[in-house]
Design an enzyme around this catalytic site. Sequence first.
Site, short mmCIF file in Angstrom:
data_model
loop_
_atom_site.label_atom_id
_atom_site.label_comp_id
_atom_site.label_asym_id
_atom_site.label_seq_id
_atom_site.Cartn_x
_atom_site.Cartn_y
_atom_site.Cartn_z
N LYS A 26 0.83 -1.21 0.00
CA LYS A 26 0.00 0.00 0.00
C LYS A 26 0.86 1.25 0.00
O LYS A 26 0.60 2.21 -0.73
CB LYS A 26 -0.92 -0.02 1.22
CG LYS A 26 -1.89 1.14 1.32
CD LYS A 26 -1.46 2.26 2.22
CE LYS A 26 -1.39 1.90 3.68
NZ LYS A 26 -1.17 3.09 4.55
N ASN A 27 1.93 1.24 0.79
CA ASN A 27 2.77 2.42 0.92
C ASN A 27 3.63 2.68 -0.31
O ASN A 27 4.30 3.71 -0.38
CB ASN A 27 3.66 2.31 2.16
CG ASN A 27 2.89 2.57 3.44
OD1 ASN A 27 1.80 3.14 3.42
ND2 ASN A 27 3.44 2.15 4.56
N CYS A 120 -2.29 12.67 12.81
CA CYS A 120 -2.33 11.30 13.27
C CYS A 120 -2.40 11.25 14.78
O CYS A 120 -1.88 12.10 15.47
CB CYS A 120 -1.10 10.54 12.80
SG CYS A 120 -1.52 9.17 11.74
N ARG A 125 3.11 14.87 11.84
CA ARG A 125 4.17 14.59 10.86
C ARG A 125 4.22 15.80 9.93
O ARG A 125 3.56 15.85 8.91
CB ARG A 125 3.84 13.30 10.11
CG ARG A 125 4.06 12.07 10.99
CD ARG A 125 3.87 10.79 10.23
NE ARG A 125 2.46 10.43 10.18
CZ ARG A 125 2.04 9.31 9.62
NH1 ARG A 125 2.88 8.47 9.06
NH2 ARG A 125 0.76 9.02 9.59
N ASP A 309 6.43 1.51 11.47
CA ASP A 309 5.11 0.91 11.27
C ASP A 309 4.99 -0.45 11.94
O ASP A 309 3.88 -0.97 12.08
CB ASP A 309 4.80 0.79 9.78
CG ASP A 309 4.36 2.10 9.16
OD1 ASP A 309 4.11 3.06 9.92
OD2 ASP A 309 4.27 2.19 7.93
N ARG A 400 -7.45 0.09 6.56
CA ARG A 400 -6.71 1.02 5.71
C ARG A 400 -5.34 0.45 5.34
O ARG A 400 -4.73 0.88 4.37
CB ARG A 400 -6.55 2.36 6.42
CG ARG A 400 -7.86 3.10 6.61
CD ARG A 400 -7.69 4.39 7.38
NE ARG A 400 -6.85 5.33 6.64
CZ ARG A 400 -6.58 6.56 7.07
NH1 ARG A 400 -7.05 6.96 8.23
NH2 ARG A 400 -5.84 7.36 6.35
#
Length: 431
Positions: A26-27, A120, A125, A309, A400
């Site tokens: 996804k990233n 977040c 960030r 992560d 997500r």
Amino acid sequence: MELHHDAFFVTGGVPLRGEVGVHAAKNSALYLMLGALLTRDEVVLEEVPQLSDILALCDLLRHFGARVTWRGRDLHLDAAKLVTCEAPYALVSPLRASFVAMGALLGRCGEAHMSMPGGCAFGPRPVDRHIKAFRQLGVAFEETKGDFHARRLQPLRGRVLFDAPTVGGTQNVILASAVGSERVIIENAALEPEIADLAAMLNGMGARIAGAGTPTITIDGVSALSGTRYRPLPDRIEAGTLMLAAAATRGRVTLTGARAEHLRAVIAKLEETGVRVCEEGPERLSVDATGSLKPTDITALEYPGLPTDLQAPFGAFLATIPGRSVVTDRVYPDRFTHVGELARTGAQLELDGRTLVIHGGVLRGATMHAADIRAGGALVIAALAAHGDSTITGVQYIRRGYERLAERLNLLGARVRLGAAPALAAGLCGD
């Protein structure tokens, strides 16, 4: 299809066993999608996970005027005619990656109007490093109440020096410089595999990008890019989460589609605890946690270090090992939103400033709420390892970053049921 307010109901204590495939990252896919804005030809991304973050970016691309269609799991992107270079807050607020659209719009249109994307739960960030980098290349910036207007006054050229490596900032500069620029050099660039993946796709479209994956990237702008068909690299965060779930449940699992070279820090730390990890092929890893395990300390760092992560998921695994472990995050030091929820399982946790001390042991089932993607991954790992039943709300955030997670865990012997949440929980976060 999962409901917006749903929950995982987990009966834990079952060792995971079997084989599972790792999805495309996804990233990486998010930024490859933005790369499609740089060409008037069609770009096809293969085997893209249909996660809510991906779908949110599809909506943003459609807003710009791109045609976005799914054919099976392949995503077809046609940006032949863009109708606007403005990204309104309603579309960018759910997705942190949306700010990198600025680079793509500067590269394609010469200007971009962007609202500040949402924050977040684990801390801010900031995008100041992105803006500083663009200004170093001669981009004019105006800011009004959190809205940014960027204009390319001349072909981009020069040198960008990041004070600290930033994945989004590096990607933003690459996208802005690939077309219509002169020579742009990025110093102290982020090293993450997703950077090299973006450069590889753009080079396949005719770009001239050298050094991606190293601290120095050189971009020689070209006049135009062509279309391409490209498959994003495997998701190292999903792979790491599945490896940690296997380890936490003392299982034995084989992952296909996982690249060991992107997981060296994760593998090294798992092996420190006594988990056996074997590379069975180019994209095939086995994880065996059936032996005795011991605690260890971890620190989340920029790549090639242990990913931020995976800091929370790794902490959930360490909570199952008797003894003292210490968790530190040097990328996002406030990324500990999961700690209070994880403690509901009986985990002995001490958060001292920006350091988490874990006294591991037996976990018990609990009701927990996920406030962001990777905290959710951690809570799922804890629930799988815990004795008894757990309920995890906030699944709309977990999905997500993890596609069909309950279904895929059940294929490994887990007992996870998706159903309506017993009560609605508030919160919003990006990845």
